[in-house]
Write a protein that holds these residues in place. Structure first.
Motif, PDB file in Angstrom:
ATOM      1  N   ALA A   8     -20.754 -53.163  84.113  1.00  0.00           N
ATOM      2  CA  ALA A   8     -19.473 -52.636  84.607  1.00  0.00           C
ATOM      3  C   ALA A   8     -19.274 -52.901  86.097  1.00  0.00           C
ATOM      4  O   ALA A   8     -18.320 -52.402  86.692  1.00  0.00           O
ATOM      5  CB  ALA A   8     -19.392 -51.134  84.328  1.00  0.00           C
TER       6      ALA A   8
ATOM      7  N   ARG B 121     -18.261 -61.979  82.556  1.00  0.00           N
ATOM      8  CA  ARG B 121     -17.369 -61.343  81.577  1.00  0.00           C
ATOM      9  C   ARG B 121     -16.105 -62.166  81.372  1.00  0.00           C
ATOM     10  O   ARG B 121     -15.586 -62.272  80.255  1.00  0.00           O
ATOM     11  CB  ARG B 121     -17.051 -59.911  82.012  1.00  0.00           C
ATOM     12  CG  ARG B 121     -18.218 -58.954  81.780  1.00  0.00           C
ATOM     13  CD  ARG B 121     -17.882 -57.518  82.155  1.00  0.00           C
ATOM     14  NE  ARG B 121     -17.938 -57.304  83.581  1.00  0.00           N
ATOM     15  CZ  ARG B 121     -16.981 -56.711  84.300  1.00  0.00           C
ATOM     16  NH1 ARG B 121     -15.866 -56.294  83.720  1.00  0.00           N
ATOM     17  NH2 ARG B 121     -17.123 -56.525  85.595  1.00  0.00           N
TER      18      ARG B 121
ATOM     19  N   ASP C 214     -17.633 -51.804  74.432  1.00  0.00           N
ATOM     20  CA  ASP C 214     -17.430 -50.652  75.315  1.00  0.00           C
ATOM     21  C   ASP C 214     -18.744 -49.926  75.584  1.00  0.00           C
ATOM     22  O   ASP C 214     -18.976 -49.442  76.694  1.00  0.00           O
ATOM     23  CB  ASP C 214     -16.425 -49.683  74.691  1.00  0.00           C
ATOM     24  CG  ASP C 214     -15.013 -50.266  74.645  1.00  0.00           C
ATOM     25  OD1 ASP C 214     -14.734 -51.209  75.422  1.00  0.00           O
ATOM     26  OD2 ASP C 214     -14.211 -49.800  73.823  1.00  0.00           O
TER      27      ASP C 214
ATOM     28  N   LEU D 113     -20.591 -51.117  78.524  1.00  0.00           N
ATOM     29  CA  LEU D 113     -19.982 -50.897  79.829  1.00  0.00           C
ATOM     30  C   LEU D 113     -20.290 -49.525  80.397  1.00  0.00           C
ATOM     31  O   LEU D 113     -19.914 -49.218  81.530  1.00  0.00           O
ATOM     32  CB  LEU D 113     -18.468 -51.092  79.729  1.00  0.00           C
ATOM     33  CG  LEU D 113     -18.016 -52.505  79.331  1.00  0.00           C
ATOM     34  CD1 LEU D 113     -16.511 -52.543  79.132  1.00  0.00           C
ATOM     35  CD2 LEU D 113     -18.460 -53.522  80.373  1.00  0.00           C
TER      36      LEU D 113
END
Length: 336
Positions: free
Chosen positions: A148, A156, A168, A171
């Motif tokens: 993240a 990414r 998700d 992240l």
């Protein structure tokens, strides 16, 4: 780990151990050799226990316990010797390592030397002595440490351009098993991408400092010990069955010539990247003079196998920690 999985592992371990020590198991293991497939030995067992590392990594402490167990139950012999004579008075095993990780010189070799266990290392030759990292580690560690963060943004964006979405769960912050499993699944998906694409993705990762791979000086040093032999694992580590005839010939030739140039006695044994091969690949390998080639399908070594499509038993962190699970893998391999 939930109770159902623990019970399943316990059952497999009981069946594997019972078979290994049974008259039928002993008879099978003295007539068919075992080739074990490892990748990377890490200094830290805790790091090797994470789901995304566990299938391909073994912690140093677990690796030593594995060597002790193998010495107790098998004659540990060089790979070429085992392929020429799989059977013996005692079961025979040969250790192989894929890719050419630098960690194996630092953490695996001292234990091989301590316990007198020979091994063969198959090199992805384009990476040996190169600052370029193995794509699996470069991408995996970038997403594990910085998924993240701005540091991973170039990676990414490249993943998105290839239709790959970072889950998700990955992240989120932390080092949970959920994150690790999500990363492992993502890396498995990437394996089907072309080698040039995977390298471009690796090049988009931030520099990590120390190289992932051995260099040629380390290769020569390990070979001079008399305990470690080297063979080719492809040049680019691309999936050989995805190459055109010209690309296949070039990749095989490049890895072959690198081993001939840098090693005193390179193995006359090829090891297919990711285990993928077909009739065209096998013929091209044979044309370079290789009498044997290793794949990844599980099984034991005997006269019934195609010498250019030989099976191996993979060793994960779980099977190194619980050798009864390795006995289960041997049992399954004997029935393959």
């Amino acid at each position: 780990m939930d109770a159902k999985l623990l019970l399943k592992r316990a059952f497999k371990g009981w069946v594997g151990s019972a078979w290994q020590y049974s008259p039928a198991g002993r008879a099978r293991l003295t007539t068919a050799g075992v080739v074990l497939m490892l990748h990377r030995v890490l200094a830290d067992d805790q790091a090797a226990n994470t789901p995304h590392r566990g299938p391909l990594c073994v912690g140093q402490q677990s690796f030593e316990m594995l060597l002790i167990w193998l010495r107790r139950h098998f004659d540990c012999v060089p790979l070429q010797q085992l392929l020429e004579q799989p059977g013996g008075q005692r079961p025979r095993v040969a250790l192989t390592f894929d890719d050419g990780w630098r960690d194996n010189a630092e953490y695996a070799y001292p234990l091989l030397e301590r316990h007198g266990v020979p091994a063969s290392i198959f090199l992805s030759t384009d990476f040996i002595g190169s600052p370029q990292g193995f794509w699996w580690e470069s991408i995996g560690e970038t997403l594990w440490q910085h998924a993240a963060d701005p540091a991973s943004q170039p990676l990414r964006e490249r993943l998105r351009s290839h239709g790959v979405r970072v889950p998700d769960a990955l992240l989120q912050a932390g080092s949970s098993a959920v994150r690790s499993r999500a990363l492992g699944a993502l890396l498995q998906r990437l394996k089907t991408l072309p080698a040039v694409t995977l390298q471009a993705l690796a090049d988009a990762c931030p520099a990590t400092g120390a190289p992932h791979s051995l260099d040629w000086a380390q290769v020569r040093q390990l070979e001079s010990s008399g305990l470690v032999s080297f063979g080719p694992h492809g040049a680019s580590h691309g999936i050989l069955t995805q190459f055109s005839a010209e690309q296949l010939a070039a990749d095989l030739r490049r890895s072959h010539e690198a081993l001939q140039r840098h090693c005193q006695a390179p193995l006359p044994i090829y090891c297919y990247p990711n285990g993928d091969h077909n009739a065209e690949v096998r013929a091209a390998v044979a044309n370079l003079g290789y009498r044997h080639a290793l794949a990844t399908q599980p099984g034991l070594i005997d006269a019934s196998q195609n010498p250019l499509a030989l099976p191996r038993i993979d060793v994960s962190q779980a099977t190194a920690q619980a050798t009864s699970l390795l006995a289960w893998r041997l049992f399954k391999g004997a029935r393959a």
